[in-house]
Design a protein around this motif. Structure first.
Motif, mmCIF file in Angstrom:
data_model
loop_
_atom_site.group_PDB
_atom_site.id
_atom_site.type_symbol
_atom_site.label_atom_id
_atom_site.label_comp_id
_atom_site.label_asym_id
_atom_site.label_seq_id
_atom_site.Cartn_x
_atom_site.Cartn_y
_atom_site.Cartn_z
ATOM 1 N N THR A 63 0.824 -1.208 0.000
ATOM 2 C CA THR A 63 0.000 0.000 0.000
ATOM 3 C C THR A 63 0.859 1.259 0.000
ATOM 4 O O THR A 63 0.411 2.322 -0.423
ATOM 5 C CB THR A 63 -0.931 0.030 1.238
ATOM 6 O OG1 THR A 63 -0.142 -0.124 2.427
ATOM 7 C CG2 THR A 63 -1.957 -1.098 1.169
ATOM 8 N N CYS A 81 -7.474 4.181 -4.763
ATOM 9 C CA CYS A 81 -6.550 4.480 -3.673
ATOM 10 C C CYS A 81 -7.309 4.958 -2.439
ATOM 11 O O CYS A 81 -8.527 5.106 -2.453
ATOM 12 C CB CYS A 81 -5.556 5.559 -4.106
ATOM 13 S SG CYS A 81 -4.493 5.111 -5.482
ATOM 14 N N ASN A 86 -2.481 5.060 1.078
ATOM 15 C CA ASN A 86 -1.516 5.332 0.008
ATOM 16 C C ASN A 86 -0.978 6.756 0.110
ATOM 17 O O ASN A 86 -1.683 7.654 0.553
ATOM 18 C CB ASN A 86 -2.177 5.133 -1.354
ATOM 19 C CG ASN A 86 -2.947 3.821 -1.464
ATOM 20 O OD1 ASN A 86 -4.137 3.827 -1.745
ATOM 21 N ND2 ASN A 86 -2.291 2.704 -1.210
ATOM 22 N N VAL A 91 -0.493 8.407 -5.473
ATOM 23 C CA VAL A 91 -1.668 8.899 -6.201
ATOM 24 C C VAL A 91 -1.246 9.687 -7.436
ATOM 25 O O VAL A 91 -1.790 9.495 -8.529
ATOM 26 C CB VAL A 91 -2.563 9.760 -5.287
ATOM 27 C CG1 VAL A 91 -3.681 10.426 -6.086
ATOM 28 C CG2 VAL A 91 -3.155 8.907 -4.165
#
Length: 270
Positions: A63, A81, A86, A91
């Protein structure tokens, strides 16, 4: 199709996404419960529910650390996400590959909103509504059960070496409050590190909860903590039911009820 995620970012989709990469375990489970398992092409190594998902989909990392080349090779239509799970860098990197939906969940309302958003994105509105209604029904019954229960001072451990606990502005803290568990570290943000050596003997804490994840606490850790919490009941708990905010919530409130009944009946560690 123009939609917004939970950070109010606009998502533009030409059609229903057919190839999904999920970077959040609880969201992977939710997708499968919505009937989307065949559309999932990439998951994290922590996506353990349903048990077969890592066989059916490619593992693209964890993650916090992902393999962008693997994700790109999967040619996803959308990457899912979460703001907490995250990093911002992940991202941003994923945005260069496909549309990205970011969830942001700290309350039950947020969770239900996420389920509704997934229903809209993937055209699974009916299944999303069924899950939402089941969670609401389970919550309603639990609120009746918990109404007359006394509040208990609780510490919720999530990690060892260093010792870390759940503080406020977390989904765990929100569920602790629903359980009438007064978080001893509710005045601390997020997941503070604590020094057991500075505790000496904490006689005010009534219950210590040791989560099964992300650190897999075991019975030996109960003994290790007992000297620091001499008056507390120390319990191993299912961390997924305290922190997963997707469809697993349909199971959470029955679990919480059994937790309280055992505390009340036995007044001893489970």
């Amino acid at each position: 199709m123009k939609l917004q995620d939970q950070l109010h970012r606009e998502i533009h989709l030409k059609e229903i996404p057919k190839r999904i990469v999920s970077l959040v375990p609880s969201q992977t489970e939710l997708l499968c419960d919505l009937g989307l398992q065949d559309a999932i092409v990439g998951v994290t190594k922590f996506c353990v529910h349903p048990h077969y998902i890592k066989t059916d989909a490619s593992i693209v990392g964890g993650t916090k650390q992902i393999h962008l080349d693997k994700i790109k090779a999967l040619n996803p239509d959308i990457i899912l996400c979460n703001k907490e799970e995250n990093t911002k860098e992940i991202v941003e990197a994923c945005k260069a590959i496909s549309e990205v939906h970011v969830s942001d969940v700290f309350t039950l309302k947020d969770s239900l909103e996420l389920i509704k958003q997934y229903g809209a994105i993937f055209k699974k509105e009916n299944k999303a509504t069924i899950i939402i209604n089941e969670i609401k029904s389970e919550l309603k019954a639990f609120k009746v059960f918990i109404k007359e229960k006394s509040s208990l001072n609780v510490v919720y451990f999530i990690w060892k070496n260093p010792w870390m606990v759940a503080g406020n502005h977390t989904f765990i803290n929100y569920l602790l409050q629903l359980n009438k568990f007064k978080n001893v570290y509710g005045n601390k943000r997020r997941y503070p590190e604590i020094k057991l050596s500075k505790l000496r003997a904490d006689k005010k804490t009534e219950v210590v909860l040791l989560s099964s994840e992300p650190f897999p606490f075991k019975k030996m850790h109960k003994k290790e903590l007992q000297e620091f919490y001499p008056n507390a009941i120390i319990i191993l708990v299912d961390g997924e039911l305290f922190s997963w905010y997707g469809s697993r919530l349909t199971k959470a409130f029955k679990y919480f009820k059994s937790l309280h009944l055992n505390l009340q009946k036995n007044n001893q560690p489970l």
